[in-house]
Design a protein around this motif. Structure first.
Motif, PDB file in Angstrom:
ATOM      1  N   ASP A 152      53.265  47.551  52.464  1.00  0.00           N
ATOM      2  CA  ASP A 152      54.041  46.727  51.540  1.00  0.00           C
ATOM      3  C   ASP A 152      54.841  47.589  50.562  1.00  0.00           C
ATOM      4  O   ASP A 152      55.989  47.275  50.236  1.00  0.00           O
ATOM      5  CB  ASP A 152      53.132  45.785  50.751  1.00  0.00           C
ATOM      6  N   LEU A 153      54.239  48.679  50.108  1.00  0.00           N
ATOM      7  CA  LEU A 153      54.948  49.592  49.203  1.00  0.00           C
ATOM      8  C   LEU A 153      56.144  50.236  49.912  1.00  0.00           C
ATOM      9  O   LEU A 153      57.211  50.378  49.321  1.00  0.00           O
ATOM     10  CB  LEU A 153      54.003  50.671  48.678  1.00  0.00           C
ATOM     11  N   ARG A 164      59.039  47.807  50.058  1.00  0.00           N
ATOM     12  CA  ARG A 164      59.710  47.714  48.755  1.00  0.00           C
ATOM     13  C   ARG A 164      60.516  48.974  48.446  1.00  0.00           C
ATOM     14  O   ARG A 164      61.590  48.907  47.876  1.00  0.00           O
ATOM     15  CB  ARG A 164      58.692  47.421  47.661  1.00  0.00           C
ATOM     16  N   GLN A 168      63.734  48.849  50.359  1.00  0.00           N
ATOM     17  CA  GLN A 168      64.643  47.916  49.692  1.00  0.00           C
ATOM     18  C   GLN A 168      65.277  48.557  48.464  1.00  0.00           C
ATOM     19  O   GLN A 168      66.476  48.406  48.226  1.00  0.00           O
ATOM     20  CB  GLN A 168      63.904  46.637  49.298  1.00  0.00           C
ATOM     21  N   GLN A 169      64.482  49.273  47.686  1.00  0.00           N
ATOM     22  CA  GLN A 169      65.009  49.952  46.496  1.00  0.00           C
ATOM     23  C   GLN A 169      66.018  51.024  46.895  1.00  0.00           C
ATOM     24  O   GLN A 169      67.056  51.178  46.261  1.00  0.00           O
ATOM     25  CB  GLN A 169      63.864  50.595  45.699  1.00  0.00           C
ATOM     26  N   SER A 205      62.273  57.066  51.129  1.00  0.00           N
ATOM     27  CA  SER A 205      61.385  55.971  50.729  1.00  0.00           C
ATOM     28  C   SER A 205      59.933  56.439  50.617  1.00  0.00           C
ATOM     29  O   SER A 205      59.205  56.015  49.714  1.00  0.00           O
ATOM     30  CB  SER A 205      61.510  54.794  51.685  1.00  0.00           C
ATOM     31  N   THR A 229      49.804  40.508  44.601  1.00  0.00           N
ATOM     32  CA  THR A 229      51.174  40.236  44.177  1.00  0.00           C
ATOM     33  C   THR A 229      51.477  40.914  42.846  1.00  0.00           C
ATOM     34  O   THR A 229      52.550  41.501  42.668  1.00  0.00           O
ATOM     35  CB  THR A 229      51.408  38.714  44.078  1.00  0.00           C
ATOM     36  N   LEU A 242      51.889  44.655  43.470  1.00  0.00           N
ATOM     37  CA  LEU A 242      53.153  44.983  44.134  1.00  0.00           C
ATOM     38  C   LEU A 242      54.348  44.792  43.200  1.00  0.00           C
ATOM     39  O   LEU A 242      55.322  45.552  43.270  1.00  0.00           O
ATOM     40  CB  LEU A 242      53.311  44.152  45.404  1.00  0.00           C
ATOM     41  N   ALA A 243      54.272  43.822  42.314  1.00  0.00           N
ATOM     42  CA  ALA A 243      55.351  43.622  41.344  1.00  0.00           C
ATOM     43  C   ALA A 243      55.433  44.811  40.386  1.00  0.00           C
ATOM     44  O   ALA A 243      56.528  45.320  40.103  1.00  0.00           O
ATOM     45  CB  ALA A 243      55.130  42.328  40.570  1.00  0.00           C
ATOM     46  N   SER A 255      56.812  47.829  42.258  1.00  0.00           N
ATOM     47  CA  SER A 255      58.262  47.742  42.415  1.00  0.00           C
ATOM     48  C   SER A 255      58.976  48.152  41.137  1.00  0.00           C
ATOM     49  O   SER A 255      59.985  48.862  41.177  1.00  0.00           O
ATOM     50  CB  SER A 255      58.682  46.321  42.802  1.00  0.00           C
ATOM     51  N   TRP A 314      61.523  51.332  40.581  1.00  0.00           N
ATOM     52  CA  TRP A 314      62.835  51.184  39.961  1.00  0.00           C
ATOM     53  C   TRP A 314      62.993  52.157  38.793  1.00  0.00           C
ATOM     54  O   TRP A 314      64.036  52.795  38.644  1.00  0.00           O
ATOM     55  CB  TRP A 314      63.026  49.742  39.489  1.00  0.00           C
TER      56      TRP A 314
END
Length: 73
Positions: free
Chosen positions: A7-8, A11, A14-15, A27, A50, A53-54, A57, A61
């Motif tokens: 999952d990391l 993300r 995506q970043q 990544s 969740t 993971l938030a 993320s 960032w």
């Protein structure tokens, strides 16, 4: 950790898509850097997957943001 790692990575990919071409980080590098920062968190009580993971993320960032600022100087 194996389940979270996938999952990391998603993300992180995506970043990284939002970053400029030729960025020095991959990544996997971003996941590892985020993990090292998250590992230091002793006062956070993870409420759920969740939630973790938030926060992860957000940490990713921030790492990319710090790198961009450093490169502009």
């Amino acid at each position: 950790m194996d389940q979270i790692y996938d999952d990391l990575r998603i993300r992180a990919v995506q970043q990284m898509r939002r970053e400029r071409a030729g960025h020095p980080f991959q990544s996997t590098d971003l996941v590892h850097a985020a993990y090292l920062r998250l590992k230091e968190q002793t006062r956070v009580q993870w409420e759920s997957r969740t939630h973790f993971l938030a926060i992860a993320s957000l940490v990713m960032w921030r790492i990319l943001n710090e790198m961009a600022r450093r490169d502009r100087i």
